[in-house]
Design a protein around this motif. Sequence first.
Motif, mmCIF file in Angstrom:
data_model
loop_
_atom_site.group_PDB
_atom_site.id
_atom_site.type_symbol
_atom_site.label_atom_id
_atom_site.label_comp_id
_atom_site.label_asym_id
_atom_site.label_seq_id
_atom_site.Cartn_x
_atom_site.Cartn_y
_atom_site.Cartn_z
ATOM 1 N N ASN A 1 -0.717 7.354 -10.348
ATOM 2 C CA ASN A 1 -1.461 6.174 -9.916
ATOM 3 C C ASN A 1 -0.711 5.486 -8.773
ATOM 4 O OD1 ASN A 1 -3.256 6.757 -11.950
ATOM 5 N ND2 ASN A 1 -2.484 5.158 -13.335
ATOM 6 N N THR A 2 -1.468 5.295 -7.674
ATOM 7 C CA THR A 2 -0.847 4.762 -6.458
ATOM 8 C C THR A 2 -1.698 3.620 -5.912
ATOM 9 O OG1 THR A 2 -0.013 6.981 -5.961
ATOM 10 C CG2 THR A 2 0.030 5.377 -4.178
ATOM 11 N N VAL B 1 -3.304 12.292 -4.738
ATOM 12 C CA VAL B 1 -2.203 11.650 -5.470
ATOM 13 C C VAL B 1 -2.016 12.333 -6.814
ATOM 14 C CG1 VAL B 1 -2.579 9.437 -4.327
ATOM 15 C CG2 VAL B 1 -3.764 9.923 -6.477
ATOM 16 N N ALA C 1 -3.749 1.895 -3.496
ATOM 17 C CA ALA C 1 -4.525 2.328 -2.335
ATOM 18 C C ALA C 1 -4.730 1.176 -1.353
ATOM 19 C CB ALA C 1 -5.884 2.883 -2.776
ATOM 20 N N ASP C 2 -4.842 -0.046 -1.878
ATOM 21 C CA ASP C 2 -5.041 -1.194 -1.002
ATOM 22 C C ASP C 2 -4.630 -2.457 -1.760
ATOM 23 O OD1 ASP C 2 -5.666 -2.717 1.170
ATOM 24 O OD2 ASP C 2 -7.838 -2.716 0.797
ATOM 25 N N SER D 1 -8.670 10.336 -6.620
ATOM 26 C CA SER D 1 -8.247 10.946 -5.359
ATOM 27 C C SER D 1 -7.454 12.210 -5.660
ATOM 28 C CB SER D 1 -7.383 9.985 -4.552
ATOM 29 O OG SER D 1 -6.891 10.620 -3.383
ATOM 30 N N GLN E 1 -10.315 1.278 -9.375
ATOM 31 C CA GLN E 1 -9.664 2.580 -9.515
ATOM 32 C C GLN E 1 -10.528 3.632 -8.813
ATOM 33 O OE1 GLN E 1 -8.888 3.505 -13.626
ATOM 34 N NE2 GLN E 1 -7.368 1.860 -13.865
ATOM 35 N N LYS F 1 0.833 -1.193 0.000
ATOM 36 C CA LYS F 1 0.000 0.000 0.000
ATOM 37 C C LYS F 1 0.873 1.251 0.000
ATOM 38 C CE LYS F 1 -3.720 2.232 2.601
ATOM 39 N NZ LYS F 1 -4.621 2.132 3.789
ATOM 40 N N GLY F 2 0.545 2.177 -0.907
ATOM 41 C CA GLY F 2 1.270 3.446 -0.972
ATOM 42 C C GLY F 2 2.348 3.489 -2.051
ATOM 43 N N SER G 1 -5.469 4.295 -6.532
ATOM 44 C CA SER G 1 -5.927 5.691 -6.453
ATOM 45 C C SER G 1 -5.347 6.435 -7.643
ATOM 46 C CB SER G 1 -5.461 6.356 -5.156
ATOM 47 O OG SER G 1 -6.035 5.707 -4.031
#
Length: 217
Positions: A187-188, A184, A190-191, A181, A178, A164-165, A212
């Motif tokens: 593209n990150t 950010v 998120a989970d 957010s 997707q 994550k992250g 995200s």
Amino acid sequence: MAKDKDNNNGSDEPVVPTEAGEGAEATASAPRPSQAEPHSEDGDTASVETADDLIQAEGPDVEMLSDEEVAFIEQGEKDLVAEMRNDMLRAQAELVNFRTRVERDRVANREAVIAEVIRSLLPAIDDLARAEKHGDLEGSPLEVVAKKIRTAFDRFGLRIVGEKGEAFDPNFHEALVQVPSPDVKVNTVADVIEPGYALGDRLLRAAKVAVSVPSDS
């Protein structure tokens, strides 16, 4: 009796008459045994020729090589030696390359077999991971089993993919969701819905994640 002694030159031995034409001169001119011509076994006179006589006899018929011809022959011998040396070096290089290729293929086949075995055990690893996350393994025999399995896989270089992250990478992540957010810029992850696994540089399974994405606002 005195007359007979005078005829014998004072010697009592009788004089043996010789044939006509033979005398002291004939005896003196007779060849000595060392000067006599050698005879072959058949009784014929053998002609004796020394090595020098043979060389002198064959000398005019012997063809001498010129300096250019000698140099040409020597250069041909050098070229042959150089060619044989190059062939030997080429054969050695091919043997080294063959051994390197065989060793590389052996390592690749070994890694492929290990990867296939671990890939077949991933569902069991997922079950142990979920049970551990819910606390079902704590204090049970399965907790020891799970630790032993992870330790064994770590020795082979197995690692978890997807946290994550971290930035989303389509080579290692599979985006299931997707979520826009404003927090950010790229593209990150998120989970992590299901972790992925990689063995060295070989991806065994991509991580299933929620991503995200930057919002338009």
